[in-house]
Design an enzyme around this catalytic site. Structure first.
Site, PDB file in Angstrom:
ATOM      1  CG  HIS A   1      -0.317   0.825   2.649  1.00  0.00           C
ATOM      2  ND1 HIS A   1       0.416  -0.761   3.126  1.00  0.00           N
ATOM      3  CD2 HIS A   1       0.405   1.285   3.354  1.00  0.00           C
ATOM      4  CE1 HIS A   1       1.285  -0.312   4.446  1.00  0.00           C
ATOM      5  NE2 HIS A   1       1.199   1.363   4.550  1.00  0.00           N
TER       6      HIS A   1
HETATM    7  C1  UD1 Z   1      -1.235   5.316   6.390  1.00  0.00           C
HETATM    8  C2  UD1 Z   1       0.037   5.772   7.119  1.00  0.00           C
HETATM    9  C3  UD1 Z   1       1.163   4.647   6.795  1.00  0.00           C
HETATM   10  C4  UD1 Z   1       0.454   3.420   7.283  1.00  0.00           C
HETATM   11  C5  UD1 Z   1      -0.982   2.974   6.556  1.00  0.00           C
HETATM   12  C6  UD1 Z   1      -1.878   1.492   6.481  1.00  0.00           C
HETATM   13  C7  UD1 Z   1       0.614   7.992   6.939  1.00  0.00           C
HETATM   14  C8  UD1 Z   1       1.637   9.462   6.380  1.00  0.00           C
HETATM   15  N1  UD1 Z   1       0.260   6.754   6.312  1.00  0.00           N
HETATM   16  O1  UD1 Z   1      -0.982   5.240   4.415  1.00  0.00           O
HETATM   17  O2  UD1 Z   1       2.099   4.775   7.447  1.00  0.00           O
HETATM   18  O3  UD1 Z   1       2.109   2.076   6.470  1.00  0.00           O
HETATM   19  O4  UD1 Z   1      -2.058   4.006   7.440  1.00  0.00           O
HETATM   20  O5  UD1 Z   1      -2.872   1.603   6.682  1.00  0.00           O
HETATM   21  O6  UD1 Z   1      -0.168   8.552   7.632  1.00  0.00           O
HETATM   22  N2  UD1 Z   1      -8.962   5.510   2.603  1.00  0.00           N
HETATM   23  C9  UD1 Z   1     -10.189   4.798   2.342  1.00  0.00           C
HETATM   24  N3  UD1 Z   1     -10.503   4.430   4.434  1.00  0.00           N
HETATM   25  C10 UD1 Z   1     -10.331   4.699   5.189  1.00  0.00           C
HETATM   26  C11 UD1 Z   1      -8.612   5.049   5.166  1.00  0.00           C
HETATM   27  C12 UD1 Z   1      -8.261   5.376   3.441  1.00  0.00           C
HETATM   28  O7  UD1 Z   1     -10.683   4.185   1.486  1.00  0.00           O
HETATM   29  O8  UD1 Z   1     -10.180   4.076   6.357  1.00  0.00           O
HETATM   30  C13 UD1 Z   1      -7.965   5.699   1.343  1.00  0.00           C
HETATM   31  C14 UD1 Z   1      -8.764   6.921   0.924  1.00  0.00           C
HETATM   32  O9  UD1 Z   1      -8.679   6.880  -0.467  1.00  0.00           O
HETATM   33  C15 UD1 Z   1      -7.122   7.808   1.548  1.00  0.00           C
HETATM   34  C16 UD1 Z   1      -6.475   6.656   1.301  1.00  0.00           C
HETATM   35  O10 UD1 Z   1      -6.752   6.068   1.194  1.00  0.00           O
HETATM   36  O11 UD1 Z   1      -6.764   8.875   1.237  1.00  0.00           O
HETATM   37  C17 UD1 Z   1      -5.358   6.729   2.077  1.00  0.00           C
HETATM   38  O12 UD1 Z   1      -5.406   7.170   3.465  1.00  0.00           O
HETATM   39  P1  UD1 Z   1      -3.976   7.389   4.655  1.00  0.00           P
HETATM   40  O13 UD1 Z   1      -4.344   7.600   6.259  1.00  0.00           O
HETATM   41  O14 UD1 Z   1      -4.408   9.109   3.707  1.00  0.00           O
HETATM   42  O15 UD1 Z   1      -2.828   6.847   4.035  1.00  0.00           O
HETATM   43  P2  UD1 Z   1      -2.615   5.669   3.701  1.00  0.00           P
HETATM   44  O16 UD1 Z   1      -2.409   4.825   2.852  1.00  0.00           O
HETATM   45  O17 UD1 Z   1      -3.958   4.609   4.300  1.00  0.00           O
END
Ligand code: UD1
Length: 367
Positions: A214
């Site tokens: 991811h």
């Molecule tokens: C975040 C952490 C990363 C961790 C990962 C585990 C940061 C910078 N990154 O990355 O270190 O390894 O979590 O998962 O804090 N989304 C959903 N549902 C959710 C959450 C996210 O659909 O419940 C989607 C959204 O489109 C969002 C994208 O995933 O924009 C990324 O989520 P985000 O929290 O920005 O970062 P992660 O890639 O999950």
């Protein structure tokens, strides 16, 4: 009677929840007469909000319902960090904690640290001192900023202490406590075994590859994700591949119009819960990941792990544990070497013993 010392325990994203759970339990397990008395409240920033990324972990890990849910949600790094900061400040004002306790390296970790230190509230960072030395990773910036300003830095392994010393951090701010994520693992070995994950997915022990990917550096770029899909399709022609797909990765696959080769034995799943992930890690023939947590969990089970990254902030998983770095170009060779090698390798690092959270809580009580 003296008022108890109050901890505000912060979590926001999936990898935080298995670090939060043992801290809660360690406070709850303290004997009633033990001084000083401790109390706690939980803050969920809402960085992760899908049930499969959040609620399932609260349920399986037995974490109490958060006292505060900030519902900050997704956004650019700046927008997400700012939103969490704006929403956390009034919580600090209302809760008046003696300590804000943050874990890991996600945006929530850094955001809540900045708010608390500027309000004069002491901050303890659990999982401090890890460094990938790669500033293109958002987590590396979060680690550097958090450790620069937090009051108490609780490290999982000696390399964390060394990194902090090199950055000029005073010895009095550093405590080596061990790995709290492994506390959760040790605590859930039985429940994970009872989850019947392998039966549900028709998998044999040591008969499949467990994949999680991811990181933005792997999945946000079309060329890189296309190559990953191609390589996994090749492996999937030989071995069952279990791939619970993170929302970020699923979005990008759809956006780039990517699909696995028909005929490849790839089980694409929604994100799995904690017990399922533990069982898959324990019984995989090999784990292929870019997650920090899975490098550590594989190491605990001595399951061979290939990490699709140019570096890791968790070097003990390589020097002591079962982990190796790989690249897309060398993946087929590294996989075939791993799959023909021993099915278990490496050792468990010191202080990854299921009791790290106890040491965290005692450090907080004494500081
Ligand atoms: C975040 C952490 C990363 C961790 C990962 C585990 C940061 C910078 N990154 O990355 O270190 O390894 O979590 O998962 O804090 N989304 C959903 N549902 C959710 C959450 C996210 O659909 O419940 C989607 C959204 O489109 C969002 C994208 O995933 O924009 C990324 O989520 P985000 O929290 O920005 O970062 P992660 O890639 O999950």
């Amino acid at each position: 009677m003296k008022t108890p010392l109050k901890l505000l325990l912060v979590a926001g994203a999936r990898p935080n929840f298995m670090k939060l759970a043992p801290l809660v339990k360690a406070v709850q397990r303290r004997s009633p007469g033990q001084a000083p008395a401790l109390s706690f409240q939980i803050v969920h920033t809402g960085q992760h909000y899908d049930a499969q990324m959040s609620q399932v972990f609260f349920d399986e890990l037995g974490i109490p319902k958060p006292d505060y849910n900030l519902e900050a949600g997704s956004g650019s790094h700046a927008a997400q960090t700012a939103e969490i900061m704006k929403r956390f400040e009034p919580v600090c004002v209302e809760a008046k904690p003696d300590w804000v306790v943050v874990v890991g390296d996600v945006n929530s970790t850094m955001a809540c640290t900045l708010v608390a230190v500027k309000m004069g509230v002491k901050v303890a960072h659990v999982e401090a001192g890890l460094r990938s030395f790669d500033r293109s990773m958002p987590e590396e910036i979060n680690r550097l900023v958090t450790d620069a300003v937090a009051d108490l830095l609780l490290t999982p392994s000696e390399d964390g202490n060394e990194n902090l010393r090199r950055e000029g951090v005073a010895e009095s701010r550093i405590r080596l406590v061990g790995n709290v994520m492994i506390d959760s693992l040790v605590d859930h070995l039985k429940t994970a075994a009872q989850a019947s994950t392998l039966e549900k997915l028709s998998l044999a022990k040591s008969g499949f590859i467990y994949v999680t990917l991811h990181r933005p550096s792997n999945v946000d770029n079309k060329e890189s994700l296309t190559a990953i899909v191609r390589e996994l399709s090749l492996v999937g022609a030989q071995w069952p591949v279990v791939f619970p797909i993170h929302p970020r990765t699923r979005k990008r696959m759809e956006e780039f119009g990517l699909a696995f080769a028909t005929g490849a034995k790839i089980k694409l799943l929604d994100p799995v819960g904690y017990n399922d992930s533990v069982a898959l890690t324990q019984h995989a023939r090999c784990v292929l990941t870019d997650s920090g947590g899975l490098q550590e969990e594989s190491t605990y089970f001595r399951t061979p792990c290939l990490t699709l990254r140019p570096n890791t902030e968790r070097p003990v998983t390589i020097t002591i544990g079962s982990n190796r770095l790989t690249t897309i170009g060398s993946l087929q060779r590294d996989l075939s070497e791993t799959l023909s090698g021993p099915s278990r390798r490496g050792e468990i690092p010191p202080l990854w013993d299921g009791r790290a959270a106890e040491r965290v809580v005692e450090a907080l009580a004494q500081d």
